[in-house]
Design a protein around this motif. Structure first.
Motif, PDB file in Angstrom:
ATOM      1  N   SER A 126       0.816  -1.211   0.000  1.00  0.00           N
ATOM      2  CA  SER A 126       0.000   0.000   0.000  1.00  0.00           C
ATOM      3  C   SER A 126       0.853   1.266   0.000  1.00  0.00           C
ATOM      4  N   SER A 127       2.176   1.120   0.031  1.00  0.00           N
ATOM      5  CA  SER A 127       3.034   2.296   0.061  1.00  0.00           C
ATOM      6  C   SER A 127       2.970   3.033  -1.270  1.00  0.00           C
ATOM      7  N   THR A 128       3.252   4.307  -1.226  1.00  0.00           N
ATOM      8  CA  THR A 128       3.221   5.149  -2.419  1.00  0.00           C
ATOM      9  C   THR A 128       4.640   5.570  -2.778  1.00  0.00           C
ATOM     10  N   PRO A 129       4.845   6.090  -3.993  1.00  0.00           N
ATOM     11  CA  PRO A 129       6.183   6.599  -4.328  1.00  0.00           C
ATOM     12  C   PRO A 129       6.672   7.626  -3.317  1.00  0.00           C
ATOM     13  N   ARG A 130       5.759   8.449  -2.817  1.00  0.00           N
ATOM     14  CA  ARG A 130       6.146   9.479  -1.846  1.00  0.00           C
ATOM     15  C   ARG A 130       6.593   8.855  -0.532  1.00  0.00           C
ATOM     16  N   THR A 131       5.854   7.886   0.005  1.00  0.00           N
ATOM     17  CA  THR A 131       6.228   7.295   1.290  1.00  0.00           C
ATOM     18  C   THR A 131       7.535   6.514   1.170  1.00  0.00           C
ATOM     19  N   ARG A 132       7.744   5.873   0.023  1.00  0.00           N
ATOM     20  CA  ARG A 132       9.007   5.148  -0.178  1.00  0.00           C
ATOM     21  C   ARG A 132      10.177   6.117  -0.256  1.00  0.00           C
ATOM     22  N   GLN A 133       9.983   7.205  -0.977  1.00  0.00           N
ATOM     23  CA  GLN A 133      11.046   8.189  -1.098  1.00  0.00           C
ATOM     24  C   GLN A 133      11.334   8.863   0.239  1.00  0.00           C
ATOM     25  N   ASP A 134      10.279   9.138   0.986  1.00  0.00           N
ATOM     26  CA  ASP A 134      10.449   9.753   2.302  1.00  0.00           C
ATOM     27  C   ASP A 134      11.269   8.857   3.225  1.00  0.00           C
ATOM     28  N   ALA A 135      10.974   7.555   3.211  1.00  0.00           N
ATOM     29  CA  ALA A 135      11.703   6.613   4.075  1.00  0.00           C
ATOM     30  C   ALA A 135      13.172   6.531   3.680  1.00  0.00           C
ATOM     31  N   ASP A 136      13.425   6.548   2.393  1.00  0.00           N
ATOM     32  CA  ASP A 136      14.795   6.497   1.881  1.00  0.00           C
ATOM     33  C   ASP A 136      15.583   7.723   2.333  1.00  0.00           C
ATOM     34  N   LEU A 137      15.054   8.897   2.028  1.00  0.00           N
ATOM     35  CA  LEU A 137      15.776  10.126   2.347  1.00  0.00           C
ATOM     36  C   LEU A 137      15.853  10.369   3.856  1.00  0.00           C
ATOM     37  N   ALA A 138      14.852   9.890   4.596  1.00  0.00           N
ATOM     38  CA  ALA A 138      14.888  10.051   6.052  1.00  0.00           C
ATOM     39  C   ALA A 138      16.082   9.317   6.651  1.00  0.00           C
ATOM     40  N   MET A 139      16.389   8.160   6.101  1.00  0.00           N
ATOM     41  CA  MET A 139      17.545   7.403   6.583  1.00  0.00           C
ATOM     42  C   MET A 139      18.831   8.185   6.331  1.00  0.00           C
ATOM     43  N   HIS A 140      18.976   8.691   5.116  1.00  0.00           N
ATOM     44  CA  HIS A 140      20.185   9.439   4.775  1.00  0.00           C
ATOM     45  C   HIS A 140      20.314  10.712   5.616  1.00  0.00           C
ATOM     46  N   GLU A 141      19.193  11.409   5.785  1.00  0.00           N
ATOM     47  CA  GLU A 141      19.225  12.658   6.550  1.00  0.00           C
ATOM     48  C   GLU A 141      19.568  12.395   8.015  1.00  0.00           C
ATOM     49  N   ALA A 142      19.010  11.352   8.591  1.00  0.00           N
ATOM     50  CA  ALA A 142      19.265  11.034   9.999  1.00  0.00           C
ATOM     51  C   ALA A 142      20.732  10.692  10.228  1.00  0.00           C
ATOM     52  N   THR A 155      23.701  21.769   4.028  1.00  0.00           N
ATOM     53  CA  THR A 155      24.115  21.504   2.642  1.00  0.00           C
ATOM     54  C   THR A 155      23.337  20.323   2.079  1.00  0.00           C
ATOM     55  N   TRP A 156      23.167  19.289   2.887  1.00  0.00           N
ATOM     56  CA  TRP A 156      22.406  18.109   2.457  1.00  0.00           C
ATOM     57  C   TRP A 156      20.975  18.494   2.115  1.00  0.00           C
ATOM     58  N   ARG A 157      20.340  19.247   3.001  1.00  0.00           N
ATOM     59  CA  ARG A 157      18.937  19.606   2.803  1.00  0.00           C
ATOM     60  C   ARG A 157      18.741  20.503   1.588  1.00  0.00           C
ATOM     61  N   ARG A 158      19.738  21.312   1.281  1.00  0.00           N
ATOM     62  CA  ARG A 158      19.637  22.191   0.116  1.00  0.00           C
ATOM     63  C   ARG A 158      19.637  21.399  -1.188  1.00  0.00           C
ATOM     64  N   GLN A 159      20.184  20.200  -1.162  1.00  0.00           N
ATOM     65  CA  GLN A 159      20.234  19.367  -2.362  1.00  0.00           C
ATOM     66  C   GLN A 159      19.053  18.411  -2.477  1.00  0.00           C
ATOM     67  N   LYS A 160      18.242  18.324  -1.431  1.00  0.00           N
ATOM     68  CA  LYS A 160      17.142  17.365  -1.419  1.00  0.00           C
ATOM     69  C   LYS A 160      16.179  17.596  -2.583  1.00  0.00           C
ATOM     70  N   GLY A 161      15.885  18.856  -2.881  1.00  0.00           N
ATOM     71  CA  GLY A 161      14.966  19.153  -3.977  1.00  0.00           C
ATOM     72  C   GLY A 161      15.486  18.654  -5.307  1.00  0.00           C
ATOM     73  N   MET A 162      16.792  18.771  -5.517  1.00  0.00           N
ATOM     74  CA  MET A 162      17.376  18.285  -6.765  1.00  0.00           C
ATOM     75  C   MET A 162      17.327  16.763  -6.838  1.00  0.00           C
ATOM     76  N   VAL A 163      17.497  16.104  -5.699  1.00  0.00           N
ATOM     77  CA  VAL A 163      17.374  14.640  -5.686  1.00  0.00           C
ATOM     78  C   VAL A 163      15.948  14.237  -6.064  1.00  0.00           C
ATOM     79  N   LEU A 164      14.963  14.937  -5.506  1.00  0.00           N
ATOM     80  CA  LEU A 164      13.567  14.652  -5.857  1.00  0.00           C
ATOM     81  C   LEU A 164      13.299  14.949  -7.323  1.00  0.00           C
ATOM     82  N   SER A 165      13.980  15.945  -7.871  1.00  0.00           N
ATOM     83  CA  SER A 165      13.840  16.246  -9.294  1.00  0.00           C
ATOM     84  C   SER A 165      14.344  15.084 -10.140  1.00  0.00           C
TER      85      SER A 165
END
Length: 227
Positions: A126-142, A155-165
């Motif tokens: 039942s997961s969505t592309p958004r929830t999967r991506q959130d879980a992935d990036l949450a691990m890296h950010e933590a 610096t990491w957070r400033r690049q997050k938008g480009m990763v989502l792009s």
């Protein structure tokens, strides 16, 4: 694109969440022009509220504004993907090195907990592309946050938008491959060694491998389009 279920009193961050969901899921595709009138009506918000959110995404790199033409979902080139992911690898590599050397928060526990959560999401039908991506990036950010460096995490957070792009441009089948729990287990294993050199190397390689898989898929898709 289907309508959005949003209340008239929606906050700015709710608009951001809805637009990001539309981009990551592919409802809004790379190159699509943002129809402000239609989107504001679907969200039941004013165009001013929507424009404020769109400006945030322009700054993050998800959208691009073209003078006298409008705002579009960014189309990202393979070479840009390589640059963005190389930078993420450098930042995370430096962060994990610092975290290990400083012996600060329990880096191993943080990484393992997030990996478990990520594995659960990836196997949840039942997961969505958004929830999967959130879980992935949450691990890296933590993991990055464990370094205790405001500069590195900012610096990491400033690049997050480009990763989502990049995610929006390449599509879910390839992203699912990149998100595989096995490749993230390698990160946890590298942390467990307690060797900052090894951990830094593995984290940088993780992002290089992801960039290679994604750019290869981009090139293949471009070849199909040409033919």
């Amino acid at each position: 694109m289907s309508g959005f279920e949003v209340t008239p009193r929606i906050l700015r961050d709710q608009v951001l969440e809805q637009v990001e969901e539309a981009i990551v899921s592919g409802d809004l595709k790379p190159g699509d022009r943002i129809n402000e009138v239609l989107l504001a009506a679907q969200m039941n918000v004013s165009r001013g509220t929507l424009r404020e959110a769109l400006r945030s995404f322009e700054q993050a790199g998800l959208l691009v504004s073209k003078p006298n033409r409008g705002t579009y979902v960014r189309v990202i080139a393979p070479e840009d993907t390589v640059e963005v992911f190389e930078l993420m690898g450098i930042v995370e590599g430096r962060a994990v090195r610092r975290a290990i050397e400083l012996r600060g928060p329990d880096l191993q526990a943080v990484a393992s907990t997030h990996l478990e959560r990520m594995a659960e999401v990836l196997t949840d039908k039942s997961s969505t592309p958004r929830t999967r991506q959130d879980a992935d990036l949450a691990m890296h950010e933590a993991i990055c946050a464990c370094a205790g460096s405001e500069f590195l995490i900012d610096t990491w957070r400033r690049q997050k938008g480009m990763v989502l792009s990049v995610v929006a441009n390449v599509g879910q089948p390839v992203i699912t491959q990149v998100q595989a729990a096995e490749s993230h287990q390698e990160l946890v294993d590298a942390i467990a060694t307690g060797d900052p050199d090894e951990a830094e190397r593995v984290f940088q390689k993780h992002w290089r491998d992801a960039a290679e898989a994604i750019t290869s898929a981009m090139s293949t898709a471009a070849g199909r389009t040409v033919s």
